[in-house]
Design a protein around this motif. Structure first.
Motif, PDB file in Angstrom:
ATOM      1  N   ASN A   1       0.852  -1.188   0.000  1.00 46.48           N
ATOM      2  CA  ASN A   1       0.000   0.000   0.000  1.00 46.48           C
ATOM      3  C   ASN A   1       0.888   1.238   0.000  1.00 46.48           C
ATOM      4  OD1 ASN A   1      -2.277  -1.629   0.196  1.00 46.48           O
ATOM      5  ND2 ASN A   1      -2.182  -1.652   2.415  1.00 46.48           N
ATOM      6  N   PRO A   2       0.525   2.258  -0.763  1.00 45.56           N
ATOM      7  CA  PRO A   2       1.381   3.447  -0.826  1.00 45.56           C
ATOM      8  C   PRO A   2       1.471   4.172   0.517  1.00 45.56           C
ATOM      9  CG  PRO A   2      -0.608   3.745  -2.153  1.00 45.56           C
ATOM     10  CD  PRO A   2      -0.656   2.370  -1.600  1.00 45.56           C
ATOM     11  N   LEU A   3       2.629   4.753   0.758  1.00 42.75           N
ATOM     12  CA  LEU A   3       2.855   5.560   1.961  1.00 42.75           C
ATOM     13  C   LEU A   3       2.621   7.024   1.618  1.00 42.75           C
ATOM     14  CD1 LEU A   3       6.195   3.979   3.229  1.00 42.75           C
ATOM     15  CD2 LEU A   3       3.878   3.316   3.813  1.00 42.75           C
ATOM     16  N   GLN A   4       2.308   7.814   2.626  1.00 39.62           N
ATOM     17  CA  GLN A   4       2.119   9.242   2.398  1.00 39.62           C
ATOM     18  C   GLN A   4       3.293  10.066   2.901  1.00 39.62           C
ATOM     19  OE1 GLN A   4      -1.677  10.347   4.024  1.00 39.62           O
ATOM     20  NE2 GLN A   4      -2.774   9.479   2.304  1.00 39.62           N
ATOM     21  N   ASN A   5       3.970   9.579   3.925  1.00 39.85           N
ATOM     22  CA  ASN A   5       5.106  10.311   4.489  1.00 39.85           C
ATOM     23  C   ASN A   5       6.237   9.314   4.677  1.00 39.85           C
ATOM     24  OD1 ASN A   5       6.956  11.713   5.998  1.00 39.85           O
ATOM     25  ND2 ASN A   5       5.420  12.707   7.260  1.00 39.85           N
ATOM     26  N   ASP A   6       7.343   9.520   3.980  1.00 42.29           N
ATOM     27  CA  ASP A   6       8.446   8.556   3.954  1.00 42.29           C
ATOM     28  C   ASP A   6       8.798   7.957   5.307  1.00 42.29           C
ATOM     29  OD1 ASP A   6       8.822   8.692   1.255  1.00 42.29           O
ATOM     30  OD2 ASP A   6      10.489  10.083   1.354  1.00 42.29           O
ATOM     31  N   LEU A   7       9.685   8.580   6.019  1.00 44.61           N
ATOM     32  CA  LEU A   7      10.316   7.972   7.189  1.00 44.61           C
ATOM     33  C   LEU A   7       9.370   7.799   8.368  1.00 44.61           C
ATOM     34  CD1 LEU A   7      12.888   6.781   8.219  1.00 44.61           C
ATOM     35  CD2 LEU A   7      13.541   9.028   9.040  1.00 44.61           C
ATOM     36  N   ILE A   8       8.545   8.776   8.652  1.00 39.35           N
ATOM     37  CA  ILE A   8       7.653   8.689   9.810  1.00 39.35           C
ATOM     38  C   ILE A   8       6.692   7.518   9.666  1.00 39.35           C
ATOM     39  CG2 ILE A   8       5.805   9.878  11.063  1.00 39.35           C
ATOM     40  CD1 ILE A   8       7.250  12.515  10.210  1.00 39.35           C
ATOM     41  N   GLU A   9       6.082   7.377   8.512  1.00 40.66           N
ATOM     42  CA  GLU A   9       5.130   6.286   8.311  1.00 40.66           C
ATOM     43  C   GLU A   9       5.831   4.930   8.256  1.00 40.66           C
ATOM     44  OE1 GLU A   9       1.225   5.250   5.596  1.00 40.66           O
ATOM     45  OE2 GLU A   9       2.332   7.097   5.232  1.00 40.66           O
ATOM     46  N   ILE A  10       7.043   4.875   7.699  1.00 42.87           N
ATOM     47  CA  ILE A  10       7.813   3.626   7.684  1.00 42.87           C
ATOM     48  C   ILE A  10       8.072   3.162   9.114  1.00 42.87           C
ATOM     49  CG2 ILE A  10      10.081   2.633   7.201  1.00 42.87           C
ATOM     50  CD1 ILE A  10      10.107   4.340   4.625  1.00 42.87           C
ATOM     51  N   LEU A  11       8.566   4.048   9.965  1.00 46.10           N
ATOM     52  CA  LEU A  11       8.845   3.686  11.357  1.00 46.10           C
ATOM     53  C   LEU A  11       7.577   3.271  12.092  1.00 46.10           C
ATOM     54  CD1 LEU A  11      11.466   6.410  12.358  1.00 46.10           C
ATOM     55  CD2 LEU A  11      11.883   4.025  11.721  1.00 46.10           C
ATOM     56  N   ASP A  12       6.474   3.955  11.835  1.00 44.41           N
ATOM     57  CA  ASP A  12       5.203   3.577  12.465  1.00 44.41           C
ATOM     58  C   ASP A  12       4.767   2.176  12.050  1.00 44.41           C
ATOM     59  OD1 ASP A  12       5.021   5.938  13.828  1.00 44.41           O
ATOM     60  OD2 ASP A  12       3.554   6.859  12.470  1.00 44.41           O
ATOM     61  N   ARG A  13       4.836   1.890  10.772  1.00 40.53           N
ATOM     62  CA  ARG A  13       4.400   0.574  10.291  1.00 40.53           C
ATOM     63  C   ARG A  13       5.319  -0.556  10.747  1.00 40.53           C
ATOM     64  NH1 ARG A  13       1.773   0.937   4.288  1.00 40.53           N
ATOM     65  NH2 ARG A  13       0.354   2.642   4.701  1.00 40.53           N
ATOM     66  N   LEU A  14       6.592  -0.243  10.966  1.00 39.37           N
ATOM     67  CA  LEU A  14       7.535  -1.256  11.457  1.00 39.37           C
ATOM     68  C   LEU A  14       7.565  -1.318  12.983  1.00 39.37           C
ATOM     69  CD1 LEU A  14      10.531  -0.614   9.041  1.00 39.37           C
ATOM     70  CD2 LEU A  14       8.952  -2.554   9.009  1.00 39.37           C
ATOM     71  N   HIS A  15       6.801  -0.455  13.646  1.00 36.05           N
ATOM     72  CA  HIS A  15       6.739  -0.381  15.103  1.00 36.05           C
ATOM     73  C   HIS A  15       8.117  -0.086  15.694  1.00 36.05           C
ATOM     74  CE1 HIS A  15       2.695  -1.834  14.681  1.00 36.05           C
ATOM     75  NE2 HIS A  15       3.132  -2.893  14.046  1.00 36.05           N
ATOM     76  N   LEU A  16       8.805   0.879  15.103  1.00 34.27           N
ATOM     77  CA  LEU A  16      10.117   1.302  15.585  1.00 34.27           C
ATOM     78  C   LEU A  16      10.030   2.735  16.087  1.00 34.27           C
ATOM     79  CD1 LEU A  16      12.360  -0.035  12.691  1.00 34.27           C
ATOM     80  CD2 LEU A  16      12.083  -1.033  14.961  1.00 34.27           C
ATOM     81  N   TYR A  17      10.960   3.096  16.951  1.00 38.06           N
ATOM     82  CA  TYR A  17      11.025   4.452  17.478  1.00 38.06           C
ATOM     83  C   TYR A  17      12.330   5.085  17.037  1.00 38.06           C
ATOM     84  CZ  TYR A  17       7.363   2.424  20.281  1.00 38.06           C
ATOM     85  OH  TYR A  17       6.223   1.776  20.672  1.00 38.06           O
ATOM     86  N   THR A  18      12.345   6.378  16.897  1.00 41.51           N
ATOM     87  CA  THR A  18      13.530   7.065  16.386  1.00 41.51           C
ATOM     88  C   THR A  18      14.747   6.849  17.275  1.00 41.51           C
ATOM     89  OG1 THR A  18      12.762   9.101  17.436  1.00 41.51           O
ATOM     90  CG2 THR A  18      12.295   8.844  15.105  1.00 41.51           C
ATOM     91  N   GLU A  19      14.553   6.558  18.562  1.00 40.39           N
ATOM     92  CA  GLU A  19      15.690   6.305  19.447  1.00 40.39           C
ATOM     93  C   GLU A  19      16.364   4.973  19.145  1.00 40.39           C
ATOM     94  OE1 GLU A  19      12.476   6.880  20.927  1.00 40.39           O
ATOM     95  OE2 GLU A  19      12.844   9.026  20.882  1.00 40.39           O
ATOM     96  N   GLU A  20      15.625   4.022  18.551  1.00 40.40           N
ATOM     97  CA  GLU A  20      16.144   2.679  18.280  1.00 40.40           C
ATOM     98  C   GLU A  20      16.924   2.599  16.982  1.00 40.40           C
ATOM     99  OE1 GLU A  20      12.730   0.183  18.047  1.00 40.40           O
ATOM    100  OE2 GLU A  20      12.379   0.177  20.192  1.00 40.40           O
ATOM    101  N   VAL A  21      16.731   3.546  16.087  1.00 37.78           N
ATOM    102  CA  VAL A  21      17.235   3.390  14.726  1.00 37.78           C
ATOM    103  C   VAL A  21      18.298   4.430  14.378  1.00 37.78           C
ATOM    104  CG1 VAL A  21      15.047   2.417  13.943  1.00 37.78           C
ATOM    105  CG2 VAL A  21      15.467   4.839  13.647  1.00 37.78           C
TER     106      VAL A  21
END
Length: 123
Positions: free
Chosen positions: A54-74
């Motif tokens: 399914n297409p994403l609307q916002n690159d990095l933020i939506e990718i991290l949300d869908r992968l259940h990751l937080y910016t502190e982890e990556v």
């Protein structure tokens, strides 16, 4: 919908069932790029490719949300964005979409996730 691909065998299976995916049929160049990532970019057995259908609307933020990751982890770089050139307009997975891939490192797990996704051109 998302699909995790760990090796060439899984990619081969996905290629074989691709004609059955109907409106989610994956473009050939996307398969080519995933094969390239698995062969040349993947560094360990922990690494894998995630394909978002399914297409994403916002690159990095939506990718991290869908992968259940937080910016502190990556760890990620703004320079590791790669465009996939997909030709043709008739198929719904090609029409008005831009396909790309991006890699995200998770140092705590010694893992890199390669994300292959599309965005609508209007986004």
């Amino acid at each position: 919908m998302q699909i995790k691909i760990f090796n060439q065998n899984q990619l081969s299976i996905l290629r074989n069932i691709n004609p059955l995916l109907k409106e989610y049929k994956i473009p050939r160049m996307v398969f080519h790029e995933i094969g390239y990532i698995l062969e040349f970019e993947k560094a360990s057995d922990n690494d894998y490719v995630t394909l978002f259908l399914n297409p994403l609307q916002n690159d990095l933020i939506e990718i991290l949300d869908r992968l259940h990751l937080y910016t502190e982890e990556v760890e990620y770089s703004e320079n590791n964005f790669h465009t996939i050139e997909v030709k043709g307009k008739k198929h719904p997975m090609k029409k008005k979409r831009i396909w790309s891939w991006y890699d995200i490192s998770i140092p705590a797990q010694d893992r890199t996730i390669f994300v292959v996704y599309s965005m609508k051109k209007k986004d």
